[in-house]
Design a protein around this motif. Structure first.
Motif, PDB file in Angstrom:
ATOM      1  N   ARG A 154      47.126  39.291  31.535  1.00  0.00           N
ATOM      2  CA  ARG A 154      46.691  38.049  32.190  1.00  0.00           C
ATOM      3  C   ARG A 154      45.405  37.492  31.576  1.00  0.00           C
ATOM      4  N   ASP A 155      44.623  38.393  30.950  1.00  0.00           N
ATOM      5  CA  ASP A 155      43.309  37.986  30.455  1.00  0.00           C
ATOM      6  C   ASP A 155      43.070  38.488  29.039  1.00  0.00           C
ATOM      7  N   ILE A 156      44.157  38.699  28.307  1.00  0.00           N
ATOM      8  CA  ILE A 156      44.027  39.257  26.957  1.00  0.00           C
ATOM      9  C   ILE A 156      43.541  38.172  25.982  1.00  0.00           C
ATOM     10  N   ALA A 203      50.813  45.918  46.120  1.00  0.00           N
ATOM     11  CA  ALA A 203      49.440  46.401  46.288  1.00  0.00           C
ATOM     12  C   ALA A 203      48.545  46.147  45.075  1.00  0.00           C
ATOM     13  N   VAL A 204      49.159  45.880  43.909  1.00  0.00           N
ATOM     14  CA  VAL A 204      48.384  45.913  42.658  1.00  0.00           C
ATOM     15  C   VAL A 204      47.244  44.894  42.615  1.00  0.00           C
ATOM     16  N   SER A 205      47.430  43.715  43.197  1.00  0.00           N
ATOM     17  CA  SER A 205      46.361  42.704  43.104  1.00  0.00           C
ATOM     18  C   SER A 205      45.090  43.161  43.815  1.00  0.00           C
ATOM     19  N   ALA A 206      45.251  43.941  44.886  1.00  0.00           N
ATOM     20  CA  ALA A 206      44.079  44.419  45.625  1.00  0.00           C
ATOM     21  C   ALA A 206      43.215  45.296  44.714  1.00  0.00           C
ATOM     22  N   VAL A 207      43.857  46.068  43.861  1.00  0.00           N
ATOM     23  CA  VAL A 207      43.121  46.937  42.941  1.00  0.00           C
ATOM     24  C   VAL A 207      42.624  46.131  41.741  1.00  0.00           C
ATOM     25  N   ALA A 208      43.474  45.209  41.255  1.00  0.00           N
ATOM     26  CA  ALA A 208      43.114  44.443  40.047  1.00  0.00           C
ATOM     27  C   ALA A 208      41.991  43.438  40.305  1.00  0.00           C
ATOM     28  N   THR A 209      41.743  43.106  41.561  1.00  0.00           N
ATOM     29  CA  THR A 209      40.656  42.158  41.849  1.00  0.00           C
ATOM     30  C   THR A 209      39.315  42.874  42.049  1.00  0.00           C
ATOM     31  N   TYR A 216      47.033  48.488  35.244  1.00  0.00           N
ATOM     32  CA  TYR A 216      46.616  48.177  36.620  1.00  0.00           C
ATOM     33  C   TYR A 216      47.580  48.787  37.633  1.00  0.00           C
ATOM     34  N   ARG A 217      48.871  48.794  37.266  1.00  0.00           N
ATOM     35  CA  ARG A 217      49.855  49.406  38.164  1.00  0.00           C
ATOM     36  C   ARG A 217      49.610  50.917  38.272  1.00  0.00           C
ATOM     37  N   ALA A 218      49.287  51.557  37.145  1.00  0.00           N
ATOM     38  CA  ALA A 218      49.032  53.006  37.154  1.00  0.00           C
ATOM     39  C   ALA A 218      47.793  53.317  37.992  1.00  0.00           C
ATOM     40  N   ASP A 223      50.992  47.251  27.255  1.00  0.00           N
ATOM     41  CA  ASP A 223      51.287  46.545  28.509  1.00  0.00           C
ATOM     42  C   ASP A 223      50.098  46.780  29.444  1.00  0.00           C
ATOM     43  N   THR A 224      49.186  45.803  29.527  1.00  0.00           N
ATOM     44  CA  THR A 224      47.977  46.031  30.332  1.00  0.00           C
ATOM     45  C   THR A 224      48.276  45.962  31.831  1.00  0.00           C
ATOM     46  N   GLY A 225      49.347  45.253  32.211  1.00  0.00           N
ATOM     47  CA  GLY A 225      49.742  45.228  33.623  1.00  0.00           C
ATOM     48  C   GLY A 225      50.114  46.628  34.087  1.00  0.00           C
TER      49      GLY A 225
HETATM   50  O1  C5P Z   1      52.218  42.248  34.181  1.00  0.00           O
HETATM   51  P1  C5P Z   1      52.436  42.850  35.556  1.00  0.00           P
HETATM   52  O2  C5P Z   1      53.105  41.890  36.486  1.00  0.00           O
HETATM   53  O3  C5P Z   1      53.077  44.175  35.529  1.00  0.00           O
HETATM   54  O4  C5P Z   1      50.951  43.067  36.100  1.00  0.00           O
HETATM   55  C1  C5P Z   1      50.732  43.688  37.341  1.00  0.00           C
HETATM   56  C2  C5P Z   1      49.416  43.206  37.925  1.00  0.00           C
HETATM   57  O5  C5P Z   1      48.324  43.704  37.169  1.00  0.00           O
HETATM   58  C3  C5P Z   1      49.207  41.710  37.985  1.00  0.00           C
HETATM   59  O6  C5P Z   1      49.822  41.139  39.121  1.00  0.00           O
HETATM   60  C4  C5P Z   1      47.679  41.605  38.049  1.00  0.00           C
HETATM   61  O7  C5P Z   1      47.232  41.845  39.362  1.00  0.00           O
HETATM   62  C5  C5P Z   1      47.248  42.789  37.207  1.00  0.00           C
HETATM   63  N1  C5P Z   1      46.870  42.436  35.836  1.00  0.00           N
HETATM   64  C6  C5P Z   1      45.618  41.944  35.600  1.00  0.00           C
HETATM   65  N2  C5P Z   1      45.186  41.714  34.323  1.00  0.00           N
HETATM   66  C7  C5P Z   1      46.000  41.988  33.281  1.00  0.00           C
HETATM   67  C8  C5P Z   1      47.309  42.477  33.508  1.00  0.00           C
HETATM   68  C9  C5P Z   1      47.726  42.669  34.806  1.00  0.00           C
HETATM   69  O8  C5P Z   1      44.870  41.696  36.551  1.00  0.00           O
HETATM   70  N3  C5P Z   1      45.567  41.815  32.033  1.00  0.00           N
END
Ligand code: C5P
Length: 227
Positions: A137-139, A96-102, A37-39, A32-34
């Motif tokens: 999201r980008d696998i 908050a997660v998108s701020a870190v994931a971007t 990013y959450r961690a 689970d790659t999301g």
């Molecule tokens: O899948 P989930 O909703 O738990 O993902 C949490 C967040 O992690 C997404 O909203 C996105 O910001 C980020 N994410 C990402 N690329 C991935 C998986 C998740 O940017 N491959």
């Protein structure tokens, strides 16, 4: 024979539950790659870092003491030895997660870690024959574009909001859906700047799960895998 399955999809598409079930059905590892990013986000919040400070966030994430457990019957996420499986699902982290994931350094580092886990599983980690279902999201496009099976799981906005409301609030009545709408739609918008997950890339099979329940979606994915 080793099998790598990549599944992308937006929030509420059902990709996590479906991917876990598919991995369990095929005896494969589940990533689970999301959750990664959450961690990373949980760790930054824990360390009291301003999430808009790109350099500070990058520095912390480059040292992230993250351990992912990939057994689909009980996937785990540990940061610095702490089980954060539940904490990373809190709405404060979802917001908050998108701020870190971007953050591009974060993305590079997460993709490096994800490829390392996928490669290790390909040659037999959890699964005796080797193989993994990785979702995010980008696998299908960036992390594992060479996967044996690549799928985009979509669903109507209505279906996605109802699913997310059931996950987060345990109900899908109008109030629960309303309470979920902002989080889901804002995250779609925020995430769309870094990952293309609403339109399938070339060679990626799209599956619309709007009218399907979990079993039906798992069966549909397994049918694509066996083609
Ligand atoms: O899948 P989930 O909703 O738990 O993902 C949490 C967040 O992690 C997404 O909203 C996105 O910001 C980020 N994410 C990402 N690329 C991935 C998986 C998740 O940017 N491959």
């Amino acid at each position: 024979m080793s099998l790598t399955i990549a599944i992308d999809g937006p929030s509420g598409s059902g990709k996590s539950s479906v991917s876990r079930r598919v991995a369990a059905a095929l005896g494969l590892a589940y990533l689970d790659t999301g959750a990664m990013y959450r961690a990373a986000t949980w760790w930054c919040v824990q360390q009291d870092v301003d999430l808009s400070d790109q350099d500070a966030v990058s520095a912390l994430v480059l040292e992230l003491p993250l351990e992912m457990g990939v057994d689909p019957s009980g996937p785990t996420v540990h940061v610095a030895g702490t089980d954060v499986g539940e904490a990373i699902r809190e709405s404060s982290i979802s917001t908050a997660v998108s701020a870190v994931a971007t953050n591009l350094t974060v993305r590079d580092e997460m993709r490096r870690l994800q490829r390392a886990i996928i490669d290790a599983e390909r040659s037999g980690g959890f699964s005796s024959g080797g193989g993994v279902v990785a979702e995010g999201r980008d696998i299908t496009t960036v992390v594992a574009p060479d996967a044996d099976v690549r799928m985009l799981l979509t669903a109507s906005e209505e279906a996605r909001l109802a699913r997310r409301a059931r996950d987060v609030h345990g109900a899908d009545d109008a109030a629960a859906v309303d309470a979920t709408r902002d989080e889901v739609l804002r995250r779609d918008a925020d995430d769309s700047t870094v990952s293309q997950f609403l339109v399938a890339a070339d060679g990626v099979v799209t599956l619309d799960s709007s009218g399907l329940d979990l079993e039906g979606t798992v069966d549909a994915v397994l049918a694509v895998v066996s083609q």
